[in-house]
Design an enzyme around this catalytic site. Structure first.
Site, PDB file in Angstrom:
ATOM      1  N   TYR A 194       0.844  -1.199   0.000  1.00  0.00           N
ATOM      2  CA  TYR A 194       0.000   0.000   0.000  1.00  0.00           C
ATOM      3  C   TYR A 194       0.881   1.252   0.000  1.00  0.00           C
ATOM      4  O   TYR A 194       0.955   1.967  -0.962  1.00  0.00           O
ATOM      5  CB  TYR A 194      -0.960  -0.013   1.181  1.00  0.00           C
ATOM      6  CG  TYR A 194      -1.947   1.132   1.144  1.00  0.00           C
ATOM      7  CD1 TYR A 194      -3.055   1.077   0.315  1.00  0.00           C
ATOM      8  CD2 TYR A 194      -1.760   2.272   1.914  1.00  0.00           C
ATOM      9  CE1 TYR A 194      -3.952   2.130   0.241  1.00  0.00           C
ATOM     10  CE2 TYR A 194      -2.657   3.340   1.857  1.00  0.00           C
ATOM     11  CZ  TYR A 194      -3.751   3.263   1.026  1.00  0.00           C
ATOM     12  OH  TYR A 194      -4.642   4.304   0.964  1.00  0.00           O
ATOM     13  N   SER A 218      -6.523   1.152  -4.572  1.00  0.00           N
ATOM     14  CA  SER A 218      -6.601   2.581  -4.324  1.00  0.00           C
ATOM     15  C   SER A 218      -5.210   3.204  -4.453  1.00  0.00           C
ATOM     16  O   SER A 218      -4.619   3.190  -5.532  1.00  0.00           O
ATOM     17  CB  SER A 218      -7.233   2.825  -2.948  1.00  0.00           C
ATOM     18  OG  SER A 218      -7.641   4.156  -2.816  1.00  0.00           O
ATOM     19  N   ASP A 260     -17.735   4.090  -8.249  1.00  0.00           N
ATOM     20  CA  ASP A 260     -16.693   4.468  -7.301  1.00  0.00           C
ATOM     21  C   ASP A 260     -16.612   5.991  -7.250  1.00  0.00           C
ATOM     22  O   ASP A 260     -16.173   6.627  -8.203  1.00  0.00           O
ATOM     23  CB  ASP A 260     -15.348   3.870  -7.739  1.00  0.00           C
ATOM     24  CG  ASP A 260     -14.259   4.025  -6.681  1.00  0.00           C
ATOM     25  OD1 ASP A 260     -14.412   4.900  -5.802  1.00  0.00           O
ATOM     26  OD2 ASP A 260     -13.266   3.280  -6.736  1.00  0.00           O
ATOM     27  N   HIS A 294     -16.069   1.873  -4.077  1.00  0.00           N
ATOM     28  CA  HIS A 294     -14.630   1.758  -3.855  1.00  0.00           C
ATOM     29  C   HIS A 294     -14.259   0.471  -3.127  1.00  0.00           C
ATOM     30  O   HIS A 294     -13.084   0.189  -2.938  1.00  0.00           O
ATOM     31  CB  HIS A 294     -14.130   2.975  -3.068  1.00  0.00           C
ATOM     32  CG  HIS A 294     -12.664   3.193  -3.137  1.00  0.00           C
ATOM     33  ND1 HIS A 294     -11.990   3.390  -4.331  1.00  0.00           N
ATOM     34  CD2 HIS A 294     -11.718   3.247  -2.163  1.00  0.00           C
ATOM     35  CE1 HIS A 294     -10.695   3.559  -4.079  1.00  0.00           C
ATOM     36  NE2 HIS A 294     -10.509   3.473  -2.787  1.00  0.00           N
TER      37      HIS A 294
END
Length: 459
Positions: A232, A312, A395, A430
């Site tokens: 991430y 993301s 989203d 999302h």
């Protein structure tokens, strides 16, 4: 008149104080105000965005807060309210060598959760900040919970890691004894059939990066082993050991799950976050690429068997790292990713991400964004690995246009026959709130595609 500000109000247990926190965007810093019970308006305590202040609890005229002011790893401070309604700050639990990830005030004791190499350590202190004891558990992993109030005698906490489903424990805060209260039971699953180990590798600049590697014990670790590499690396978010049925499905197919604790998160406090944000963002992509290089040099997977996946901000991570290292991976899966770094701030909540990414209105930050923006760095004629881009048509966090544009340009510029696919989920956003059936279908598509590519490459 401040549409970008966010607000949160807490009330002390005795009802004497209202504590107002005011934030802006995704910056963790906040302003702090206090309203006394008989006053009409709030009194400013911290009127500028200088640090994070989070209210823990109070007793009489003493109010305790977590803060990272002048303490990148965090500390606990006391705000003393004087009779004339002035304030005096005092350190109670000083900054330690590892970062604070959680904090509670229960039964006149502080419960402080630390992160030590991305794994939990819990210590207990009295109201003066004197150390009392540490929580002792048989295995390393992630601990969370400890909700409660000053008057409560009992509290609950949970434990998990990559090969241990969640367990919940009940603790007596007077004796600090605890016992198991509940555990998640999975049919035909036994933790002892799996391994999970923490390793460290050197990134491009020599920084040591934690890497969790999990797999079934009967899995052979070799160059042909399928690897699912996840990361991430942003917004001060730590990726901590946690049991996942999704990961279990991969391990049950004979694969290894590798999770890298990249810079940009908060695994080592504010310094770790700052090392992967704004002009330092390239460090995150290097950390991710060097995780794969470390695995391959250790004969765990290869560029024919390594799948990179992220969501993301992690989708940005996958897209950029794949473009910068097109020969390093077998498959790339950027999910709901931020792919156009020059226009992200123009849509929905995108403006709030400028605290981590930077602003296109600042020349130095614009050039930095341009240097790694996935959409703008696809090179015509380069052979990129098979790529499955996923998004959802509703989203409103990372608008699907990011994925649409990235997929279209990548398909146009692809320099070989490796497929570039776009998967669009309907009536979904999302990720949060997506029905289980849709999640299972998505996982089946991703794993089926990735494993089929690996099988063809290995054979």
């Amino acid at each position: 008149d401040k549409p970008n500000w966010s607000w949160d109000v807490q009330v002390s247990e005795d009802g004497q104080y209202r504590i107002l926190s005011v934030g802006e965007g995704t910056d963790d810093s906040n302003r702090l105000y206090i309203k006394f019970v008989n006053d009409i308006s709030f009194t400013p305590v911290v009127a500028v965005l200088e640090a994070t202040y989070i209210f823990l609890g109070s007793k009489g005229t003493d109010l305790w807060f977590f803060t990272n002011k002048n303490s990148p790893n965090g500390k606990i401070v006391k705000l003393k309210v004087n009779e004339n309604k002035t304030f005096l700050w005092e350190d109670v639990i000083k900054e330690a060598s590892f970062s604070i990830s959680g904090f509670s005030l229960i039964n006149n004791k502080f419960v402080i959760e630390y992160l030590v190499d991305s794994q939990s350590k819990v210590d207990f202190f009295n109201l003066n900040g004197d150390y009392l004891a540490s929580l002792d558990l048989p295995n390393a992993g992630s601990i969370s919970g400890f909700n409660g109030k000053m008057k409560d005698r009992h509290t609950y906490f949970s434990f998990t890691n990559y090969v241990t489903p969640s367990k919940i424990y009940k603790m007596d805060m007077e004796t600090l004894d605890y016992q198991e209260y509940w555990s998640e039971v999975l049919p035909n699953f036994n933790s002892s059939d799996f391994n999970s180990e923490l390793r460290f590798y050197d990134s491009k600049d020599g920084t040591k990066i934690p890497l969790h590697i999990s797999y079934k014990k009967d899995t052979s670790l070799e160059a042909d082993t399928p690897i699912l590499l996840y990361g991430y690396g942003g917004f001060n978010i730590s990726i901590l050991p946690s049991f996942s049925k999704t990961y279990l499905a991969w391990m049950n197919q004979g694969g290894v799950v590798a999770v890298a604790n990249l810079r940009g998160g908060s695994e080592y406090g504010d310094i770790w976050h700052e090392g992967g944000m704004l002009l330092n963002k390239q460090n995150v992509f290097d950390d991710f690429a060097y995780a794969a290089k470390y695995l391959h040099s250790s004969n765990i997977g290869s560029n024919k068997t390594t799948v990179i996946l992220g969501r993301s901000n992690g989708g940005l991570l996958v897209g950029t790292t794949m473009l910068q290292n097109p020969d390093l991976f077998a498959v790339a899966i950027p999910q709901v990713g931020v792919m156009d770094m020059l226009r992200f701030s123009k849509f929905t909540i995108g403006w709030a991400w400028e605290s981590d990414y930077g602003s296109v209105d600042n020349k130095e930050e614009f050039l930095n964004l341009l240097s790694y923006s996935p959409y703008h760095n696809i090179e015509e004629g380069t052979c990129y690995p098979p790529t499955l881009i996923t998004t959802a048509n509703r989203d409103d966090r990372v608008v699907p246009a990011h994925s649409f544009k990235f997929a279209a340009r990548l398909q146009e510029f692809q320099g070989c026959n490796n497929p570039i696919l776009l998967r669009v989920e309907t009536r979904a956003g999302h990720g949060s709130g997506t029905p289980r059936s849709k999640r299972i279908e998505e996982i089946a598509d991703i794993y089926g595609y990735a494993l089929s590519v690996i099988k063809n490459r290995v054979n």
